[in-house]
Design a protein around this motif. Structure first.
Motif, PDB file in Angstrom:
ATOM      1  N   TYR A 160       0.848  -1.188   0.000  1.00 33.99           N
ATOM      2  CA  TYR A 160       0.000   0.000   0.000  1.00 33.99           C
ATOM      3  C   TYR A 160       0.887   1.244   0.000  1.00 33.99           C
ATOM      4  O   TYR A 160       1.983   1.231   0.559  1.00 33.99           O
ATOM      5  N   PRO A 161       0.427   2.331  -0.580  1.00 26.40           N
ATOM      6  CA  PRO A 161       1.313   3.477  -0.800  1.00 26.40           C
ATOM      7  C   PRO A 161       1.735   4.203   0.466  1.00 26.40           C
ATOM      8  O   PRO A 161       2.809   4.817   0.502  1.00 26.40           O
ATOM      9  N   ASP A 162       0.899   4.167   1.502  1.00 27.12           N
ATOM     10  CA  ASP A 162       1.249   4.887   2.733  1.00 27.12           C
ATOM     11  C   ASP A 162       0.616   4.177   3.926  1.00 27.12           C
ATOM     12  O   ASP A 162      -0.257   3.310   3.780  1.00 27.12           O
ATOM     13  N   ARG A 163       1.062   4.568   5.106  1.00 28.09           N
ATOM     14  CA  ARG A 163       0.660   3.895   6.337  1.00 28.09           C
ATOM     15  C   ARG A 163      -0.840   4.064   6.607  1.00 28.09           C
ATOM     16  O   ARG A 163      -1.517   3.110   7.008  1.00 28.09           O
ATOM     17  N   GLU A 164      -1.370   5.249   6.418  1.00 24.83           N
ATOM     18  CA  GLU A 164      -2.785   5.470   6.701  1.00 24.83           C
ATOM     19  C   GLU A 164      -3.686   4.638   5.794  1.00 24.83           C
ATOM     20  O   GLU A 164      -4.733   4.150   6.219  1.00 24.83           O
ATOM     21  N   THR A 165      -3.274   4.441   4.564  1.00 27.91           N
ATOM     22  CA  THR A 165      -4.078   3.622   3.644  1.00 27.91           C
ATOM     23  C   THR A 165      -4.162   2.185   4.127  1.00 27.91           C
ATOM     24  O   THR A 165      -5.250   1.592   4.177  1.00 27.91           O
ATOM     25  N   ILE A 166      -3.035   1.613   4.496  1.00 31.92           N
ATOM     26  CA  ILE A 166      -3.067   0.214   4.927  1.00 31.92           C
ATOM     27  C   ILE A 166      -3.783   0.061   6.267  1.00 31.92           C
ATOM     28  O   ILE A 166      -4.527  -0.903   6.473  1.00 31.92           O
ATOM     29  N   LEU A 167      -3.619   1.031   7.177  1.00 26.45           N
ATOM     30  CA  LEU A 167      -4.333   0.947   8.452  1.00 26.45           C
ATOM     31  C   LEU A 167      -5.846   0.988   8.227  1.00 26.45           C
ATOM     32  O   LEU A 167      -6.601   0.305   8.927  1.00 26.45           O
ATOM     33  N   GLY A 168      -6.271   1.742   7.258  1.00 28.19           N
ATOM     34  CA  GLY A 168      -7.693   1.802   6.940  1.00 28.19           C
ATOM     35  C   GLY A 168      -8.234   0.522   6.335  1.00 28.19           C
ATOM     36  O   GLY A 168      -9.450   0.303   6.320  1.00 28.19           O
ATOM     37  N   ARG A 169      -7.346  -0.349   5.855  1.00 26.27           N
ATOM     38  CA  ARG A 169      -7.749  -1.621   5.253  1.00 26.27           C
ATOM     39  C   ARG A 169      -7.797  -2.771   6.253  1.00 26.27           C
ATOM     40  O   ARG A 169      -8.136  -3.892   5.883  1.00 26.27           O
ATOM     41  N   PHE A 170      -7.445  -2.506   7.501  1.00 31.51           N
ATOM     42  CA  PHE A 170      -7.410  -3.587   8.494  1.00 31.51           C
ATOM     43  C   PHE A 170      -8.801  -4.184   8.684  1.00 31.51           C
ATOM     44  O   PHE A 170      -9.773  -3.473   8.920  1.00 31.51           O
ATOM     45  N   ARG A 171      -8.877  -5.504   8.577  1.00 28.42           N
ATOM     46  CA  ARG A 171     -10.119  -6.249   8.808  1.00 28.42           C
ATOM     47  C   ARG A 171      -9.789  -7.507   9.598  1.00 28.42           C
ATOM     48  O   ARG A 171      -8.681  -8.052   9.506  1.00 28.42           O
ATOM     49  N   THR A 172     -10.761  -7.990  10.340  1.00 31.02           N
ATOM     50  CA  THR A 172     -10.584  -9.274  11.016  1.00 31.02           C
ATOM     51  C   THR A 172     -10.988 -10.398  10.070  1.00 31.02           C
ATOM     52  O   THR A 172     -11.777 -10.214   9.141  1.00 31.02           O
ATOM     53  N   LEU A 173     -10.455 -11.579  10.315  1.00 20.47           N
ATOM     54  CA  LEU A 173     -10.793 -12.779   9.562  1.00 20.47           C
ATOM     55  C   LEU A 173     -11.058 -13.898  10.564  1.00 20.47           C
ATOM     56  O   LEU A 173     -10.132 -14.295  11.286  1.00 20.47           O
ATOM     57  N   PRO A 174     -12.297 -14.392  10.668  1.00 21.21           N
ATOM     58  CA  PRO A 174     -13.477 -13.971   9.932  1.00 21.21           C
ATOM     59  C   PRO A 174     -13.948 -12.572  10.342  1.00 21.21           C
ATOM     60  O   PRO A 174     -13.558 -12.073  11.390  1.00 21.21           O
ATOM     61  N   PRO A 175     -14.784 -11.925   9.497  1.00 27.32           N
ATOM     62  CA  PRO A 175     -15.224 -10.560   9.796  1.00 27.32           C
ATOM     63  C   PRO A 175     -16.022 -10.502  11.102  1.00 27.32           C
ATOM     64  O   PRO A 175     -16.648 -11.478  11.520  1.00 27.32           O
ATOM     65  N   ARG A 185      -7.381   0.270  16.207  1.00 28.98           N
ATOM     66  CA  ARG A 185      -6.294   1.121  15.743  1.00 28.98           C
ATOM     67  C   ARG A 185      -4.948   0.585  16.213  1.00 28.98           C
ATOM     68  O   ARG A 185      -3.994   0.473  15.427  1.00 28.98           O
ATOM     69  N   HIS A 186      -4.852   0.234  17.485  1.00 29.99           N
ATOM     70  CA  HIS A 186      -3.571  -0.244  18.007  1.00 29.99           C
ATOM     71  C   HIS A 186      -3.136  -1.527  17.320  1.00 29.99           C
ATOM     72  O   HIS A 186      -1.968  -1.667  16.912  1.00 29.99           O
ATOM     73  N   ILE A 187      -4.053  -2.481  17.193  1.00 29.05           N
ATOM     74  CA  ILE A 187      -3.692  -3.757  16.571  1.00 29.05           C
ATOM     75  C   ILE A 187      -3.304  -3.544  15.114  1.00 29.05           C
ATOM     76  O   ILE A 187      -2.343  -4.152  14.621  1.00 29.05           O
ATOM     77  N   ALA A 188      -4.029  -2.690  14.417  1.00 27.59           N
ATOM     78  CA  ALA A 188      -3.673  -2.397  13.024  1.00 27.59           C
ATOM     79  C   ALA A 188      -2.272  -1.813  12.935  1.00 27.59           C
ATOM     80  O   ALA A 188      -1.472  -2.201  12.068  1.00 27.59           O
ATOM     81  N   GLU A 189      -1.934  -0.882  13.835  1.00 33.73           N
ATOM     82  CA  GLU A 189      -0.603  -0.265  13.818  1.00 33.73           C
ATOM     83  C   GLU A 189       0.504  -1.286  14.039  1.00 33.73           C
ATOM     84  O   GLU A 189       1.604  -1.163  13.491  1.00 33.73           O
ATOM     85  N   GLU A 190       0.209  -2.307  14.831  1.00 36.26           N
ATOM     86  CA  GLU A 190       1.196  -3.344  15.122  1.00 36.26           C
ATOM     87  C   GLU A 190       1.244  -4.421  14.035  1.00 36.26           C
ATOM     88  O   GLU A 190       2.072  -5.326  14.103  1.00 36.26           O
ATOM     89  N   SER A 191       0.350  -4.343  13.060  1.00 33.68           N
ATOM     90  CA  SER A 191       0.208  -5.394  12.049  1.00 33.68           C
ATOM     91  C   SER A 191       0.934  -5.096  10.747  1.00 33.68           C
ATOM     92  O   SER A 191       0.890  -5.916   9.827  1.00 33.68           O
TER      93      SER A 191
END
Length: 284
Positions: A160-175, A185-191
């Motif tokens: 992804y082009p930048d950090r904010e874009t990828i953080l916005g794409r964070f999803r759980t599996l299964p949803p 937010r915290h888990i996404a930042e660590e991912s």
């Protein structure tokens, strides 16, 4: 945005994150296994095992609330987080990584292991293969399905082009519908990690979760076992009854009310209460 300054985050969450983990590494079959540690080494040990495509940071706000009188270690299974990728993965290897993480994390003696979702399969395998190393184990909303709950197809690395874009794409599996925003937010930042050209996820995109159904592992466990079922998770009541029948006599099945499959993301304090109660009963 730093979650510590997020006005939505309650004080208990900010206090938990302020207890920053110690980071260590172990080596299993020539691969690095990363871990996070909290609490004094002399205390009784607990190892926390994440689900598929997740990592040890999913426990950052849970582990400190268990660590007052315990040594708590959260492991990145290989192919996840800051651990090494491998050519192939199997559940027995991951179980050995759990034991190695306990040793590298300074746990002296038998320990309790807690696993969520796919990590519950790993936890069960640890109990079946290394029961003499455990005081007990807890499985959190791991179904008896032949397919793992995080089953997905291998895919190419996506950048992804930048950090904010990828953080916005964070999803759980299964949803999952309900995710507390400060925890998400915290888990996404660590991912995520930075690579040439942008940012990508830490897990190995080629990882295929081994198919080792929980149904075949549970009867082989001879350690005290607790099972936490979430009300809106992946284990309907009839499956919960089958799980109870597969566990050794005296095992405990806990229903976590109004919680989704990922309770650390929507009902973290209920999860902590359940785990504290299980561990206190084990101590007694």
């Amino acid at each position: 945005m730093d979650v510590d300054s997020d006005a939505e985050a309650p004080s208990w969450f900010r206090t938990a994150l302020a207890q920053r983990p110690e980071h260590r590494d172990a080596t299993v079959d020539d691969g690095k296994v990363h871990l996070r540690c909290w609490g004094a080494e002399a205390e009784p040990g607990v190892v926390l095992v994440h689900g598929g495509s997740a990592h040890s940071g999913w426990w950052d706000h849970i582990a400190p609330l268990l660590a007052q009188h315990r040594r708590v270690v959260a492991v990145d299974l290989s192919g996840h987080g800051d651990s090494a990728a491998r050519d192939a993965y199997d559940i027995t290897l991951w179980a050995r990584e759990v034991v190695a993480a306990a040793e590298a994390g300074g746990i002296d003696g038998p320990f309790h292991v807690v696993g969520h979702s796919m990590g519950g399969w790993v936890t069960a395998q640890t109990g079946a293969a290394f029961g003499d190393r455990l005081t007990g184990l807890t499985i959190v909303d791991s179904p008896l399905n032949d397919q793992p709950p995080e089953d997905r197809q291998a895919r190419p690395v996506r950048v992804y082009p930048d950090r904010e874009t990828i953080l916005g794409r964070f999803r759980t599996l299964p949803p999952q519908d309900v995710l507390l925003p400060y925890i998400r937010r915290h888990i996404a930042e660590e991912s995520v990690r930075e690579v040439d050209g942008g940012w990508t996820w830490k897990f190995d995109p080629t990882l295929k979760v081994p198919h080792t159904p929980l149904r075949g592992i549970l009867p082989r466990i001879d350690r005290p076992t607790s099972y936490i079922r979430t009300e809106h998770g992946l284990v309907p009541p009839e499956m919960a009854r089958e799980i109870r029948s597969l566990l050794r006599p005296g095992s405990v099945l806990v229903d976590l009310p109004d919680a989704g499959h990922h309770p650390m993301l929507d009902r973290p304090l209920s999860l902590v209460t359940a785990l504290r109660t299980i561990l206190a009963a084990e101590d007694a």
